[in-house]
Every structure is written in C-alpha cells, then in structure tokens.
Design a protein around this motif. Structure first.
Motif, mmCIF file in Angstrom:
data_model
loop_
_atom_site.group_PDB
_atom_site.id
_atom_site.type_symbol
_atom_site.label_atom_id
_atom_site.label_comp_id
_atom_site.label_asym_id
_atom_site.label_seq_id
_atom_site.Cartn_x
_atom_site.Cartn_y
_atom_site.Cartn_z
ATOM 1 N N LYS A 83 0.824 -1.212 0.000
ATOM 2 C CA LYS A 83 0.000 0.000 0.000
ATOM 3 C C LYS A 83 0.855 1.259 0.000
ATOM 4 C CE LYS A 83 -4.111 -2.142 1.923
ATOM 5 N NZ LYS A 83 -5.194 -2.098 2.910
ATOM 6 N N ILE A 84 2.050 1.166 0.578
ATOM 7 C CA ILE A 84 2.968 2.304 0.532
ATOM 8 C C ILE A 84 3.362 2.600 -0.913
ATOM 9 C CG2 ILE A 84 5.306 3.052 1.105
ATOM 10 C CD1 ILE A 84 4.967 1.565 3.780
ATOM 11 N N LYS A 85 3.616 1.559 -1.685
ATOM 12 C CA LYS A 85 3.992 1.738 -3.092
ATOM 13 C C LYS A 85 2.851 2.355 -3.903
ATOM 14 C CE LYS A 85 7.213 -2.169 -2.978
ATOM 15 N NZ LYS A 85 7.470 -3.563 -3.429
ATOM 16 N N LEU A 86 1.620 2.020 -3.545
ATOM 17 C CA LEU A 86 0.461 2.590 -4.247
ATOM 18 C C LEU A 86 0.219 4.038 -3.839
ATOM 19 C CD1 LEU A 86 -2.026 -0.433 -4.039
ATOM 20 C CD2 LEU A 86 -0.749 0.335 -6.057
ATOM 21 N N GLY A 87 0.662 4.395 -2.630
ATOM 22 C CA GLY A 87 0.488 5.756 -2.144
ATOM 23 C C GLY A 87 -0.815 5.945 -1.378
ATOM 24 N N PHE A 88 -0.914 7.083 -0.704
ATOM 25 C CA PHE A 88 -2.103 7.409 0.087
ATOM 26 C C PHE A 88 -2.618 8.774 -0.365
ATOM 27 C CE2 PHE A 88 0.618 4.703 2.689
ATOM 28 C CZ PHE A 88 -0.260 3.695 3.069
ATOM 29 N N PRO A 89 -3.393 8.808 -1.443
ATOM 30 C CA PRO A 89 -3.884 10.100 -1.948
ATOM 31 C C PRO A 89 -4.823 10.786 -0.969
ATOM 32 C CG PRO A 89 -4.978 8.271 -3.063
ATOM 33 C CD PRO A 89 -3.877 7.676 -2.241
ATOM 34 N N ILE A 90 -4.860 12.105 -1.049
ATOM 35 C CA ILE A 90 -5.756 12.899 -0.204
ATOM 36 C C ILE A 90 -7.191 12.665 -0.659
ATOM 37 C CG2 ILE A 90 -6.456 15.242 0.424
ATOM 38 C CD1 ILE A 90 -3.519 16.053 0.206
ATOM 39 N N THR A 91 -8.001 12.129 0.214
ATOM 40 C CA THR A 91 -9.385 11.800 -0.140
ATOM 41 C C THR A 91 -10.410 12.486 0.752
ATOM 42 O OG1 THR A 91 -9.194 9.807 1.243
ATOM 43 C CG2 THR A 91 -8.796 9.546 -1.116
ATOM 44 N N ARG A 92 -9.998 12.976 1.894
ATOM 45 C CA ARG A 92 -10.953 13.626 2.799
ATOM 46 C C ARG A 92 -11.071 15.113 2.471
ATOM 47 N NH1 ARG A 92 -12.418 10.475 7.315
ATOM 48 N NH2 ARG A 92 -10.867 8.936 7.990
ATOM 49 N N THR A 93 -12.288 15.582 2.438
ATOM 50 C CA THR A 93 -12.556 17.017 2.316
ATOM 51 C C THR A 93 -13.622 17.383 3.340
ATOM 52 O OG1 THR A 93 -14.324 16.723 0.678
ATOM 53 C CG2 THR A 93 -12.061 16.959 -0.158
ATOM 54 N N ALA A 94 -13.765 18.671 3.589
ATOM 55 C CA ALA A 94 -14.790 19.122 4.536
ATOM 56 C C ALA A 94 -16.181 18.745 4.019
ATOM 57 C CB ALA A 94 -14.672 20.624 4.743
ATOM 58 N N ASN A 95 -16.389 18.886 2.706
ATOM 59 C CA ASN A 95 -17.707 18.565 2.141
ATOM 60 C C ASN A 95 -18.019 17.075 2.256
ATOM 61 O OD1 ASN A 95 -18.266 21.206 1.393
ATOM 62 N ND2 ASN A 95 -17.328 20.992 -0.622
ATOM 63 N N SER A 96 -17.019 16.210 2.035
ATOM 64 C CA SER A 96 -17.266 14.771 2.150
ATOM 65 C C SER A 96 -17.582 14.381 3.587
ATOM 66 C CB SER A 96 -16.062 13.982 1.639
ATOM 67 O OG SER A 96 -14.928 14.161 2.473
ATOM 68 N N SER A 97 -16.933 15.045 4.556
ATOM 69 C CA SER A 97 -17.223 14.766 5.967
ATOM 70 C C SER A 97 -18.633 15.215 6.340
ATOM 71 C CB SER A 97 -16.183 15.458 6.868
ATOM 72 O OG SER A 97 -14.897 14.930 6.657
ATOM 73 N N ILE A 98 -19.042 16.368 5.808
ATOM 74 C CA ILE A 98 -20.392 16.867 6.076
ATOM 75 C C ILE A 98 -21.441 15.923 5.469
ATOM 76 C CG2 ILE A 98 -22.004 18.742 5.585
ATOM 77 C CD1 ILE A 98 -19.572 20.661 5.717
ATOM 78 N N GLU A 99 -21.188 15.456 4.253
ATOM 79 C CA GLU A 99 -22.116 14.516 3.609
ATOM 80 C C GLU A 99 -22.200 13.204 4.381
ATOM 81 O OE1 GLU A 99 -20.687 14.110 -0.335
ATOM 82 O OE2 GLU A 99 -21.239 16.148 -0.944
ATOM 83 N N LEU A 100 -21.034 12.696 4.840
ATOM 84 C CA LEU A 100 -21.022 11.466 5.618
ATOM 85 C C LEU A 100 -21.771 11.655 6.933
ATOM 86 C CD1 LEU A 100 -20.056 8.565 6.108
ATOM 87 C CD2 LEU A 100 -17.906 9.506 6.995
ATOM 88 N N TYR A 101 -21.606 12.817 7.554
ATOM 89 C CA TYR A 101 -22.310 13.106 8.815
ATOM 90 C C TYR A 101 -23.824 13.062 8.608
ATOM 91 C CZ TYR A 101 -24.197 15.795 12.708
ATOM 92 O OH TYR A 101 -24.940 16.212 13.781
ATOM 93 N N GLU A 102 -24.292 13.639 7.516
ATOM 94 C CA GLU A 102 -25.737 13.639 7.249
ATOM 95 C C GLU A 102 -26.256 12.221 7.027
ATOM 96 O OE1 GLU A 102 -26.019 16.262 3.953
ATOM 97 O OE2 GLU A 102 -25.874 18.098 5.178
ATOM 98 N N ILE A 103 -25.463 11.375 6.368
ATOM 99 C CA ILE A 103 -25.862 9.982 6.157
ATOM 100 C C ILE A 103 -25.937 9.234 7.485
ATOM 101 C CG2 ILE A 103 -25.117 7.771 5.167
ATOM 102 C CD1 ILE A 103 -23.910 9.377 2.841
ATOM 103 N N LEU A 104 -24.900 9.423 8.329
ATOM 104 C CA LEU A 104 -24.860 8.721 9.616
ATOM 105 C C LEU A 104 -25.976 9.195 10.543
ATOM 106 C CD1 LEU A 104 -20.994 8.701 10.254
ATOM 107 C CD2 LEU A 104 -22.421 6.808 9.460
ATOM 108 N N ILE A 105 -26.258 10.486 10.509
ATOM 109 C CA ILE A 105 -27.348 11.023 11.335
ATOM 110 C C ILE A 105 -28.690 10.457 10.879
ATOM 111 C CG2 ILE A 105 -28.680 13.131 11.729
ATOM 112 C CD1 ILE A 105 -26.385 12.891 13.624
ATOM 113 N N PHE A 106 -28.872 10.347 9.571
ATOM 114 C CA PHE A 106 -30.118 9.786 9.036
ATOM 115 C C PHE A 106 -30.259 8.320 9.452
ATOM 116 C CE2 PHE A 106 -32.398 7.493 5.663
ATOM 117 C CZ PHE A 106 -33.614 8.159 5.687
ATOM 118 N N GLU A 107 -29.165 7.550 9.335
ATOM 119 C CA GLU A 107 -29.209 6.133 9.705
ATOM 120 C C GLU A 107 -29.430 5.942 11.200
ATOM 121 O OE1 GLU A 107 -26.164 4.451 6.226
ATOM 122 O OE2 GLU A 107 -25.492 4.662 8.294
#
Length: 366
Positions: A83-107
C-alpha cells in the motif's frame, strides 16, 4: 490561542469558526480591489487555512476517531509495503465529511451510532463537522517536534534491542527506561543537545524538544553521533533513516520550488525502510503526513514548498496573546475576553502603529 478553559466552550468555538468561515468566503468572492485614488485592480488569490494543531483540526472536522484527517487509510496500512507503493492520496474534504455526517445522522435517527470495527463505514467521524474548511496542511514546526519525538523512541529501542513499541510499566520495560537515560547523556555529551526532558521550572511546561534543538538534531553535524547511539545491527537503518528525514524536513521547511518526483522517491524509500526494517514501530499522524502526504500538498501549492506557511511566526506571538488575555481583557466571559485580546492583536499589527513604535524604540532618548 484560545484559553484552555474555553477550548470546549461552544460559544467561543462558534464565534471563531463562523467569523473565519465567513471571512474566507467573502475573500474568495473578491475579484477587484479599488485603491484610495480610485484605480481598480483585478486580483487572483488562494486562501490557505493551515496554522492549526492536530487536536483543533480533529475537533473542527469532526474526525475525532480518524487515524488520518487527510486520507481514509487506517494506521495499519501505513506499514504495509504494497500500500505504501500505491500511495495514500488525499481523499478527505470538509464537504465529504459533512455529507457522511448527514448519512450517519439519518441512519442513526439523529445521532451517530458507533460500533466496533465500523471504520470502513464511519471513517472515524465522531461528531458534526464544524467548519467548511479542508484540513489539508502540515505544521512545519510541530512536524520537527513530533518527528524528533518519534525518532527518539526508535533510537531508545534500537539502543536496547527492544523490538516492541509499547513501553511497559513493569520490569519488562526497564531496558527502555535505562536506554533513555544513556542515549540522552550520550547526545548531551557529543552534540550539546538536551533532548526529551521536562522543561525547566521557569518554563510553561512541555519538554526541551524545541524548534532550534530539533533542527540541530537533524543536521549533518549530529548524524554520526546519533548513529553511534544504537546497537550495531541497527546502525545501517538508523543511518539511512536520519539522513532521509533530515532531507525531507528541510525540503518541507524551505520556500523554494521542489522536484516532486525526487521527493516522492525519498519519502517512499523512507516509508519502505521503516516497514521492512522496523516492522515493530508505530507511525503517528505527523510522520504519516510528512511521509505520505507532503508531496501531494506541495503539488497542490504549485510545486512550491510550504515553508512560507509555517506556524512559527504565529507561535512567536503566543507571549502577546497570553499577556493580553491575562492583563488587558475583560474577564466576564470567554467570548469578551477573546474579543479584547484579538482587538489588541489587530491594533498591534496596524502599520501606522508599528511605524511609530519602531520610531520611538530607536530613539536615543529611550
């Protein structure tokens, strides 16, 4: 900059976040500036919200249970060679966290339901994100401090040939405690550095690992003395690790254009070295970001290094913040106290006030 007693005060937090988010949005829409002579200039700019420590970033982003607040990888992946060779791209953003929060709150029907081994679904989100700002940054000074602290832990264990990251408080952890004392004395005698010790009585707590000592530790003049502190079988690994970390940290703290491909080569080499030669160590968030995200962050900055975004200037302002909070602010509530301190700081940064301050300071009468 906030009072410690006010770190969890929702009134203070909402005041700071709402003010900064609003100012950021206003500046982002600013396209033209008109000077006092009526001349209009077209401007292009980017706003970097970088100078926050990890504890504050986790609180504001709602990612209190995340291994990394920049990517979604687990800490166990950071030591996986493939996995180190594949790298760890930046995937988290404030908008993605907000969207995930809304999904978790709904569930969860109004709350975030936390279960064991649910990281793949919840991704470490524990609370509502408080800001719309992405937490994509490296704090240069704290990177030096935290990488040094991690590296010293490695040296202690390599000195005692103790291949276990957890320092046990029982008799089994005695070799580490002896190694700490021996290594610190060796470095003190050979380099003059007083490392990893409780700061003196006149300080405000913390350890002796400050920015100046950290940089001296990673200089080439200290290299041979550092390598001499470990057992023979670890010398080659520590030799390479010290050199690579020294180069990486100096590149990050510079303000010049960077060859990102070469930097990626050295960060990947260092990550693989740790994973293969020191599989018993554990990476903390800071060294993970330095090794696995620094190249992408520099690329986002148009291939220019991020030393100009260092928090050192802000840290040097702490003494004024402390003075204004203690002596020149109202004490009725944390919000008024913070407003008064910020007003003083704004006045202090006024160019006209600074001009007269320097003028009187350099006066022969004074």
């Amino acid at each position: 900059m906030l009072l410690r007693s006010s770190e969890d005060d929702p009134t203070v937090i909402n005041l700071v976040i709402s003010t900064t988010d609003m100012a950021r949005k206003d500046l982002a829409t600013l396209k033209n500036i008109t000077d006092k002579d009526g001349i209009t200039y077209k401007v292009e700019h980017e706003i970097h919200d970088t100078m926050k420590e990890l504890k504050l970033k986790k609180k504001w982003s709602g990612l209190g249970g995340a291994d990394c607040i920049i990517c979604e990888a687990k800490s166990i992946d950071w030591m996986n060679a493939e996995k180190i060779k594949l790298g760890f791209p930046i995937t988290r953003t404030a908008n993605s966290s907000i969207e995930l929060y809304e999904i978790l709150i709904f569930e969860g029907e109004g709350t975030i339901i936390k279960k064991p081994k649910d990281y793949d679904h919840r991704k470490g989100l524990t609370n509502q994100p408080l800001t719309s700002s992405d937490q994509h940054s490296i704090t240069i000074l704290h990177s030096y401090v935290n990488v040094l602290g991690w590296f010293l832990k490695v040296i202690y264990r390599c000195h005692a040939s103790y291949e276990c990251w957890i320092e046990k408080k029982t008799i089994e952890g005695e070799p580490i405690r002896r190694a700490k004392s021996v290594v610190r004395d060796m470095l003190k005698e050979t380099t003059g550095l007083t490392l990893d010790q409780v700061a003196g009585a006149n300080s405000r707590g913390g350890t002796t690992n400050d920015g100046n000592q950290d940089r001296r530790f990673f200089k080439s003049e200290s290299h041979d003395f550092v390598v001499a502190c470990v057992a023979e079988k670890y010398k080659g690994t520590i030799n390479c690790l010290h050199k690579n970390l020294s180069v990486i940290l100096r590149v990050l703290s510079s303000t010049k254009e960077v060859n990102c491909e070469k930097l990626r080569d050295i960060t990947t080499e260092t990550s693989l070295l740790i994973a293969e030669k020191l599989p018993w160590v554990s990476l903390n968030h800071t060294i993970h970001v330095v090794l696995h995200h620094s190249v992408e962050l520099i690329q986002i900055n148009n291939n220019w290094s991020i030393g100009s975004l260092s928090e050192e200037a802000l840290e040097s302002n702490n003494k004024f913040v402390r003075r204004y909070l203690e002596q020149f602010s109202r004490k009725m509530n944390p919000t008024d106290q913070l407003k008064d301190a910020m007003s003083r700081l704004i006045e202090r940064s006024n160019p006209e006030i600074l001009f007269h301050q320097r003028k009187f300071k350099n006066s022969p009468i004074l």
